[in-house]
Design an enzyme around this catalytic site. Structure first.
Site, mmCIF file in Angstrom:
data_model
loop_
_atom_site.group_PDB
_atom_site.id
_atom_site.type_symbol
_atom_site.label_atom_id
_atom_site.label_comp_id
_atom_site.label_asym_id
_atom_site.label_seq_id
_atom_site.Cartn_x
_atom_site.Cartn_y
_atom_site.Cartn_z
ATOM 1 N N ASP A 56 1.069 -1.178 0.096
ATOM 2 C CA ASP A 56 -0.174 0.229 -0.012
ATOM 3 C C ASP A 56 0.798 1.281 0.017
ATOM 4 O O ASP A 56 2.213 1.173 0.227
ATOM 5 C CB ASP A 56 -0.963 0.146 1.517
ATOM 6 C CG ASP A 56 -2.132 1.068 0.987
ATOM 7 O OD1 ASP A 56 -2.088 1.746 0.147
ATOM 8 O OD2 ASP A 56 -3.052 0.927 1.772
HETATM 9 C C1 BGC Z 1 -4.735 3.519 -0.070
HETATM 10 C C2 BGC Z 1 -5.016 2.553 -1.064
HETATM 11 C C3 BGC Z 1 -4.890 3.355 -2.220
HETATM 12 C C4 BGC Z 1 -3.648 4.125 -2.386
HETATM 13 C C5 BGC Z 1 -3.167 4.796 -3.561
HETATM 14 C C6 BGC Z 1 -3.598 4.418 0.023
HETATM 15 O O1 BGC Z 1 -3.663 5.346 0.975
HETATM 16 O O2 BGC Z 1 -4.888 2.785 1.319
HETATM 17 O O3 BGC Z 1 -6.372 1.777 -1.036
HETATM 18 O O4 BGC Z 1 -4.909 2.567 -3.497
HETATM 19 O O5 BGC Z 1 -3.515 4.685 -1.077
HETATM 20 O O6 BGC Z 1 -3.831 5.929 -3.749
#
Ligand code: BGC
Length: 753
Positions: free
Chosen positions: A233
Site C-alpha cells: 500500500d
Molecule cells: C490506500 C489505497 C490506495 C493507495 C493509492 C492508500 O492510502 O490505502 O487503497 O490504493 O493509497 O492511492
C-alpha cells in the site's frame, strides 16, 4: 518480452530500481532493456487516474490532475446486489476504461471485512461475510482482467479500521484470521488470480503485512498458489530488505532511491539473496508483459458508462421497510421532499477512491420526469449537521398539505472517509430532529439513506418506509427516483447487519485501538455470526431486503441425505413470484453445524443466487456445496476440517428469515485426535473413537464406585467428574507412578494403530 533474457542482462542497480515506483503511479522506465513504465490508477468503482502536470516549482502532491471519469456505485452498494454477473459487468466496463486510458492496473477491489460499523472505509468494502466478499470480488476481478487489465486486491490483510491504520498491530488468532479475515482473499486469489495484490499498512500479530513472511510467502504463495505481484500500500514499507525476502515485490510509490541503494547494499553484503530479488523482478516483469502483450485501443464513452452506472445501481438499492405498501409512490400523490441530499446526493466517499465525476444526477433535478406534484424544502444541509433556520414551522405547515413526505437523509462527507473512523453510529442530530418533527405532525414519512455503513435509526418503527441507497455512484438520484416511483423494483439485500445500536457490535469493547494494538477479541463471531448466535434483536438482519412483489420458497431437495465429504452435494429449491410485478430475489443458503466439534456461529452463508421472475413464474435455484461449505479452520491440524455428523442446510430470504431447512449427515471425515501426552484429559480420550472403549473399560474398573456393575461402563456422573482430569493426575489420585502413566499412554497410542 523474453523475461529470463532481460533478467540476465539487468544490472543489480536496475533490478533494485524496478522493485519500486518511479512516482505516485508508474513503475520505473527501463526502456533501454525493453521494459517501459506502466501506469496504475486508483479505483475500484471508477478511474481515479491522476495525470502528471509539469510545472515550475510544483510540489509533488500538486503535480497531478485527476481525469474526469464515471463513478459507479461504491462497494457498499454493489455488495447489496448479491449479483456476481453485475460485478463482472462493472469490472468489464472499468477494464475497458483502463485500456482507453492506458492504465495497466486498477487498484481494487478493496475487500477488508466490515468488523465495526465505524470503520471510515466501510463504504469501499464489501461485507461482514467472507464468502460473499470472496464471491463478489472474484467476479469483479475476472471482469476487469478479461479486458487484459490488472487488478490489485487490497488491503491484505486485517486492516478493518482507519484509526492508526499505518501502525496498529492487529492481534488475531489464526482460526479467526483464516475463517474471517483471509477467506475472502483466498477465494478471490484462487478463483480469479488477481494480477497484483496490495499488502496493507498495519501489522498482524507483531509483523507488518508488507514484511510478513508467513502471510505473503507461506499462506498467499505456497498455500494458495498466488503467482502475481505483491505491491505495498502507498507508503506501507518499513524494512524494505525484510519485505523483499518476505515476498513483497513492488514498493509503492517508491522511496526516491533510498531503498534502491539499500537493496544494492544488502545484496552486496549478503543480507539479501540475489535469488529473492530476482523473484521480485521476475514477478514485476511478468505483470508488465501481460499488460503490454494485449494492449489495445478502447473508447471511454463517459455518457454510455454513466447510463451503465445508473443501471448497476438499480440492482443495489435495498428496500428496508415498506409498511402498508407505502411505496411505490403514485404520480398523483402530493409529495414533499426534504433534505439536502435530494439536491446534492452523497454517492461516493472521501480518500483515494474519490472520482472526479463526469455527470451527477440529483433526485431533485429530475423530479418533473416523475410527477408534477413534488415540492421541496431543504430542512437540513447535505454537508454538515445543520438545520435550515426556521424550517421546523415551514415543514409542519407543508407536511399537512401533502400525502407523503420523503426525507433524503444520510451521512455528510466529513462523517466517514478513508483516513479516520466514525465517532458514533448516529445520523446528524438535525436530521433526527426533523424526521421526529414530521412524525409528530402526523406525516407519512419515507426515509432515503445515503451512507456508507450502518446508522442507528431511532424512528425506525414510526416511519412508513426506508430505502437504503448507500453511496450509489453518480447516477444515484435517478435510481432512487426510479425505485420510489416503482419504475424499478428494488432487489438489493444487506451485505451487513444493522445493529440496534453501536454498543451491540461485537468489536465494540476493542474498537479501535488500545496501546497501538487492535485486539480482535470477538474471534470468528463477526457481524451476523455474532448477532444471530446470540439471538439478539437487530434493526435489520444480514441478507434483508424487500421487494414490491413477494416470493414463495418451496420444494427443497438435497441430492443425498448422507453425504461423503469428498463428494459434496447439491441443494435445490423452487422460488415463485407470487405478486403482480416482475422482481428479483436473492436466495441465500446457510449451513448450521450440529456436530459440536468446536464452537461455531449458529450458521454461515455458503451459497446465494439472484434470480429474476415474472409474476407467477417459478424457477429452481441449485447450489453446490463442498467440504469447505461445512468446514472450519482447525489450528490443531493446520487445515480446514469438517466433522462427521449432522448439519442443517437453511434456505432463506435473510439470515433471520429462513424459509426451509434440510438435515444431512456428513461422513467420510476423520476425528481430530487428542494430543497423546500426560496432559491429555480423560474426557478427550472418552470422546475420541479409537480410545473410547479402552478408556471406558480401564477407568470403570479403576473407579468401581462409579461404574455400572452390569455393563462395566462408566456411569454418567463418573464421566462428568473424570472428563477434565489430565492423565497425569492419576499420580495424585490413582496411586500410579510415572512408569504406569507412561504405560497407559502407550496402551492408548496402541488403540490408534
Ligand atoms: C490506500 C489505497 C490506495 C493507495 C493509492 C492508500 O492510502 O490505502 O487503497 O490504493 O493509497 O492511492
Amino acid at each position: 518480452m523474453d523475461i529470463e533474457k532481460i533478467l540476465s542482462e539487468m544490472t543489480l542497480e536496475e533490478k533494485a530500481a524496478l522493485v519500486s515506483g518511479e512516482d505516485m503511479w508508474t513503475t520505473k522506465n527501463l526502456s533501454g532493456l525493453g521494459v517501459p513504465p506502466v501506469f496504475m490508477s486508483d479505483g475500484p468503482h471508477g478511474l481515479r487516474k491522476q495525470n502528471k502536470i509539469k510545472g515550475e516549482g510544483k510540489k509533488d502532491y500538486e503535480e497531478y490532475e485527476t481525469i474526469e471519469a464515471v463513478c459507479f456505485p461504491t462497494a457498499c452498494a454493489t455488495a447489496s446486489s448479491f449479483d456476481r454477473e453485475l460485478m463482472s459487468r462493472i469490472g468489464i466496463d472499468l477494464g475497458k476504461e483502463c485500456q482507453a486510458e492506458d492504465v495497466s492496473t486498477i487498484l481494487g477491489p478493496a475487500i477488508n471485512i466490515k468488523r465495526s460499523p465505524l470503520c471510515g472505509r466501510n463504504f469501499e468494502y464489501i461485507s461482514e461475510d467472507p464468502y460473499l466478499t470472496g464471491e463478489l470480488s472474484a467476479a469483479y476481478i475476472n471482469g476487469v482482467q478479461s479486458q487484459d487489465v490488472g487488478t490489485s486486491l487490497k488491503h491484505f490483510a486485517a486492516n478493518s479500521q482507519e484509526t492508526e491504520r499505518m501502525y496498529a498491530d492487529s492481534i488475531i488468532d489464526e482460526r479467526t484470521l483464516r475463517e474471517i479475515y483471509l477467506a475472502g482473499f483466498e477465494k478471490a486469489v484462487k478463483e480469479s488470480s488477481p494480477w497484483t495484490l496490495m499488502a496493507s499498512y498495519n501489522r498482524i500479530n507483531g509483523e507488518y503485512s508488507s514484511e510478513n513472511d508467513w502471510l505473503l510467502n507461506k499462506v498467499l504463495r505456497d498455500e494458495w498458489g498466488y503467482d502475481g505481484v505483491v505491491m505495498s500500500d502507498w507508503g506501507a514499507v518499513s524494512d524494505r530488505i525484510k519485505g523483499i525476502a518476505a515476498g513483497l515485490d513492488l514498493e509503492m510509490p517508491g522511496s526516491r532511491g533510498v531503498n534502491d541503494a539499500s537493496i544494492v547494499d544488502a545484496v552486496k553484503t549478503g543480507k539479501l539473496s540475489q535469488e529473492k530479488l530476482d523473484t521480485a523482478v521476475r514477478n514485476i516483469l511478468k505483470w508488465i508483459d501481460k499488460f503490454l502483450l494485449h494492449r489495445h485501443e478502447e473508447v471511454f464513452d463517459r455518457d454510455a458508462d454513466h447510463e451503465k452506472a445508473v443501471r448497476a445501481d438499480e440492482e443495489c438499492i435495498v428496500l428496508l421497510k415498506n409498511d402498508e405498501g407505502s411505496l411505490p409512490l403514485n404520480k398523483d400523490e402530493k409529495i414533499l421532499i426534504v433534505g439536502g441530499f435530494a439536491d446534492n446526493p452523497r454517492f461516493q466517499g472521501g480518500g483515494s477512491s474519490h472520482i472526479e465525476c463526469h455527470k451527477i444526477v440529483s433526485a431533485l433535478s429530475i423530479k418533473d420526469n416523475y410527477s408534477d406534484n413534488i415540492s421541496y424544502i431543504m430542512g437540513f444541509s447535505h454537508d454538515k449537521d445543520e438545520m435550515e433556520e426556521g424550517c421546523l414551522d415551514k415543514l409542519e405547515e407543508a407536511a399537512k398539505k401533502v400525502d407523503k413526505v420523503v426525507v433524503f437523509a444520510g451521512l455528510p462527507d466529513v462523517f466517514e472517509s478513508e483516513g479516520y473512523d466514525r465517532q458514533h453510529m448516529r445520523l446528524p442530530d438535525s436530521q433526527n430532529i426533523i424526521i421526529g418533527k414530521l412524525l409528530e405532525v402526523g406525516a407519512s414519512v419515507t426515509v432515503v439513506l445515503h451512507n456508507g455503513s450502518p446508522v442507528e435509526l431511532p424512528w425506525k418503527d414510526k416511519v412508513h418506509a426506508i430505502v437504503e441507497a448507500y453511496l450509489g455512484g453518480e447516477g444515484v438520484g435517478e435510481t432512487v427516483m426510479n425505485v420510489l416511483y416503482g419504475r424499478v423494483n428494488p432487489s438489493g439485500k444487506l451485505a451487513e447487519t444493522f445493529p440496534l445500536k453501536l454498543e451491540h457490535n461485537p468489536s465494540y469493547i476493542n474498537f479501535p485501538v488500545a496501546n497501538h494494538r487492535v485486539v480482535y477479541g470477538e474471534g470468528v463471531f463477526v457481524g451476523y455470526r455474532y448477532y444471530d448466535t446470540k439471538r439478539m434483536d437487530v434493526l435489520f438482519p444480514f441478507g434483508h431486503g424487500l421487494s414490491y412483489t413477494s416470493f414463495e420458497y418451496s420444494n427443497p431437495k438435497v441430492s443425498q441425505r448422507t453425504v461423503n465429504i469428498d463428494q459434496g452435494l447439491s441443494v435445490s429449491v423452487d422460488i415463485t413470484n407470487t405478486g403482480d410485478r416482475p422482481g428479483k430475489e436473492v436466495v441465500q443458503l446457510y449451513v448450521r453445524d450440529m456436530t459440536n466439534a468446536t464452537n461455531r456461529p449458529i450458521h454461515e452463508l455458503k451459497g446465494f443466487d439472484k434470480i429474476s421472475l415474472e409474476p407467477g413464474e417459478t424457477k429452481t435455484v441449485t447450489f453446490k456445496l463442498d467440504k469447505r461449505s461445512f468446514a472450519w479452520y482447525s489450528v490443531d491440524i493446520g487445515d480446514w476440517y469438517a466433522a462427521n455428523g449432522k448439519y442443517v442446510i437453511e434456505i432463506g430470504a435473510s439470515s433471520r428469515d429462513i424459509r426451509l431447512e434440510e438435515e444431512i449427515e456428513l461422513t467420510g471425515s476423520f476425528q481430530i485426535p487428542p494430543k497423546f501426552d500426560q496432559d491429555v484429559q480423560l474426557g478427550e480420550l472418552l470422546d475420541y473413537e479409537p480410545t473410547r472403549e479402552f478408556t471406558e473399560k480401564y477407568f470403570a474398573k479403576a473407579t468401581t464406585q462409579f461404574s455400572n456393575s452390569d455393563t462395566g461402563e462408566l456411569d454418567e456422573m463418573a464421566r462428568a467428574l473424570l472428563q477434565y482430569m489430565p492423565l497425569r493426575t492419576l499420580r495424585s489420585f490413582g496411586n500410579m507412578d510415572n512408569e504406569m502413566v507412561q504405560g497407559i499412554l502407550e496402551m492408548l497410542k496402541n488403540c490408534t494403530r
